[in-house]
Design a protein around this motif. Structure first.
Motif, PDB file in Angstrom:
ATOM      1  N   PRO A   1      32.690  30.885  35.216  1.00  0.00           N
ATOM      2  CA  PRO A   1      33.738  31.400  35.127  1.00  0.00           C
ATOM      3  C   PRO A   1      34.591  30.769  33.762  1.00  0.00           C
ATOM      4  CG  PRO A   1      34.284  31.028  36.955  1.00  0.00           C
ATOM      5  CD  PRO A   1      32.615  30.891  36.899  1.00  0.00           C
TER       6      PRO A   1
ATOM      7  N   ALA B   1      34.887  34.431  29.614  1.00  0.00           N
ATOM      8  CA  ALA B   1      35.770  35.195  30.418  1.00  0.00           C
ATOM      9  C   ALA B   1      37.106  36.135  29.495  1.00  0.00           C
ATOM     10  CB  ALA B   1      36.588  34.009  31.040  1.00  0.00           C
TER      11      ALA B   1
ATOM     12  N   THR C   1      34.489  39.264  29.167  1.00  0.00           N
ATOM     13  CA  THR C   1      34.987  40.389  30.595  1.00  0.00           C
ATOM     14  C   THR C   1      35.329  41.035  30.362  1.00  0.00           C
ATOM     15  OG1 THR C   1      32.871  38.415  31.298  1.00  0.00           O
ATOM     16  CG2 THR C   1      33.491  39.746  32.323  1.00  0.00           C
ATOM     17  N   LYS C   2      36.623  40.269  30.514  1.00  0.00           N
ATOM     18  CA  LYS C   2      37.698  40.940  30.562  1.00  0.00           C
ATOM     19  C   LYS C   2      37.851  42.271  30.004  1.00  0.00           C
ATOM     20  CE  LYS C   2      41.036  36.540  32.710  1.00  0.00           C
ATOM     21  NZ  LYS C   2      41.381  35.886  32.505  1.00  0.00           N
TER      22      LYS C   2
ATOM     23  N   SER D   1      38.953  46.285  30.535  1.00  0.00           N
ATOM     24  CA  SER D   1      39.795  47.109  30.525  1.00  0.00           C
ATOM     25  C   SER D   1      39.640  47.910  29.706  1.00  0.00           C
ATOM     26  CB  SER D   1      41.539  45.726  29.854  1.00  0.00           C
ATOM     27  OG  SER D   1      41.144  45.621  28.832  1.00  0.00           O
TER      28      SER D   1
ATOM     29  N   PHE E   1      34.867  36.508  40.242  1.00  0.00           N
ATOM     30  CA  PHE E   1      35.351  36.810  38.587  1.00  0.00           C
ATOM     31  C   PHE E   1      35.469  37.838  38.300  1.00  0.00           C
ATOM     32  CE2 PHE E   1      36.179  36.894  34.326  1.00  0.00           C
ATOM     33  CZ  PHE E   1      36.992  36.512  33.681  1.00  0.00           C
TER      34      PHE E   1
ATOM     35  N   GLN F   1      38.092  40.098  40.862  1.00  0.00           N
ATOM     36  CA  GLN F   1      39.027  39.668  40.723  1.00  0.00           C
ATOM     37  C   GLN F   1      39.776  39.902  39.777  1.00  0.00           C
ATOM     38  OE1 GLN F   1      39.122  35.929  41.097  1.00  0.00           O
ATOM     39  NE2 GLN F   1      38.472  35.834  43.249  1.00  0.00           N
ATOM     40  N   ASN F   2      39.165  40.806  38.218  1.00  0.00           N
ATOM     41  CA  ASN F   2      39.215  41.269  37.068  1.00  0.00           C
ATOM     42  C   ASN F   2      39.416  42.478  36.975  1.00  0.00           C
ATOM     43  OD1 ASN F   2      40.550  38.837  35.654  1.00  0.00           O
ATOM     44  ND2 ASN F   2      38.371  37.487  36.285  1.00  0.00           N
ATOM     45  N   GLY F   3      38.756  42.920  37.999  1.00  0.00           N
ATOM     46  CA  GLY F   3      38.928  45.333  37.870  1.00  0.00           C
ATOM     47  C   GLY F   3      37.292  45.415  37.890  1.00  0.00           C
ATOM     48  N   CYS F   4      36.208  44.913  37.888  1.00  0.00           N
ATOM     49  CA  CYS F   4      34.750  45.773  37.978  1.00  0.00           C
ATOM     50  C   CYS F   4      34.570  45.648  39.320  1.00  0.00           C
ATOM     51  CB  CYS F   4      34.644  44.808  36.938  1.00  0.00           C
ATOM     52  SG  CYS F   4      32.065  45.823  36.737  1.00  0.00           S
TER      53      CYS F   4
END
Ligand code: C2E
Ligand code: MG
Ligand code: MG
Ligand code: MG
Length: 281
Positions: free
Chosen positions: A211, A217, A220-221, A225, A247, A250-253
């Protein structure tokens, strides 16, 4: 300019070129033989739902077991197979082998999930491709909805108009389509919406320095999204560490493929893996 220099330079390039040309001809002949003599084997890498700690599928990855040169990875021969057009035959062989094995695991009740297969764009452009797919899926008695094709972002975006029709036919059959190595090429957002795509695979170059790396980062985010906005599934490739896994999660994947869970496995090792995994679910 000294005469000698010029000649030496000329000689140097000449030798290097001859060597490269020789290597290419040698490799090309060997690869043709590999297809005939059945030297290609398929490995399988698990794809995991990190939230549920559950196997959701596996990607088939080709390897070449040469009788003298030994174990050869695809980066060494896939590009050559693409240039020479041998990739069409190679991918069909891999599809057949992978499906045959996948079906065995399925029949044995080992819950292999989905089977992801890499395809070169050349394959999609073949006139008899859909016919070929219908034939092998019928005779292998394999449900279409368990099959996913991966095409790289670069290959698809090079000629998206040409791919739309065939991809739509595959999609109509119930086969899912994933864009591989996403983020390394140039995607038009309009095409992401228009093409019948189900999933993006975040390229492992963005995962490698997570991360800590702020740019990676952010990228990826953003991809995650984007997928959520466009209603696409998303999976991260090349996850090797727990920090990377956390990471991503926590970021939705929630879907992950990488050494953190498992390296690509031989048929024998994947069979053991599935047996162990089924004890825990
Ligand atoms: P790919 O489709 O993006 O496959 C993922 C590659 O990343 C695989 O390399 C896999 O072993 C590797 N990988 C997975 N997790 C990790 C990780 O945590 N760390 C690292 N460092 N690497 C990881 P592989 O098997 O060497 O394949 C390379 C590429 O060759 C593939 O990239 C794909 O583009 C191509 N390829 C492989 N098999 C086939 C095939 O049957 N047909 C076609 N057309 N292409 C294939
Ligand atoms: Mg792939
Ligand atoms: Mg990839
Ligand atoms: Mg790749």
């Amino acid at each position: 300019k000294a005469k000698g220099d010029g000649r030496n330079t000329y000689c140097f390039y000449d030798e290097a070129m001859t060597e490269r040309a020789f290597e290419r001809v040698f490799l090309e002949t060997a690869l043709r033989k590999a297809l005939e003599e059945d030297e290609l084997v398929v490995y399988f890498q698990p794809q995991i739902d990190a939230r549920e700690n559950k196997l959701v599928g596996m990607e088939a990855l080709v390897r070449w077991e040469h009788p003298i040169m030994g174990f050869i990875y695809p980066d060494k021969f896939i590009p050559l197979a693409e240039i020479t057009g041998m990739i069409v035959q190679l991918d069909r062989l891999v599809m057949k082998k992978a499906l045959t094995q996948f079906k065995k695991w399925d029949k044995a009740g080992l819950n292999p999930g989905k089977l992801a297969l890499n395809l070169a764009i050349k394959q999609i452009e073949e006139n008899d491709f859909i016919e070929f797919i219908e034939n092998i899926l019928d005779c292998e008695d394999c449900s279409y909805k368990n099959i996913e094709f991966e095409l790289t972002e670069n290959q698809i975006m090079n000629n998206p108009e040409a791919s739309i029709e065939t991809l739509q036919k595959l999609s109509d059959l119930g086969i899912s389509i994933a864009i591989d190595d996403f983020g390394t090429g140039y995607s038009s957002l309009a095409y992401l919406k228009r093409l019948p795509i189900d999933k993006l695979k975040i390229d492992r170059s963005f995962i490698k320095d997570l991360p800590q790396d702020a740019d990676d980062a952010a990228i990826t985010k953003t991809i995650i999204s984007l997928c959520s906005s466009l209603n696409l599934k998303v999976i991260a490739e090349g996850v090797e560490t727990e920090k990377q896994k956390n990471f991503i999660l926590q970021n939705g994947c929630q879907f992950i493929q990488g050494y953190y869970y498992s390296r690509p496995l031989s048929i024998e090792d994947m069979t053991k893996y599935l047996i162990e995994h089924n004890k825990t679910i």
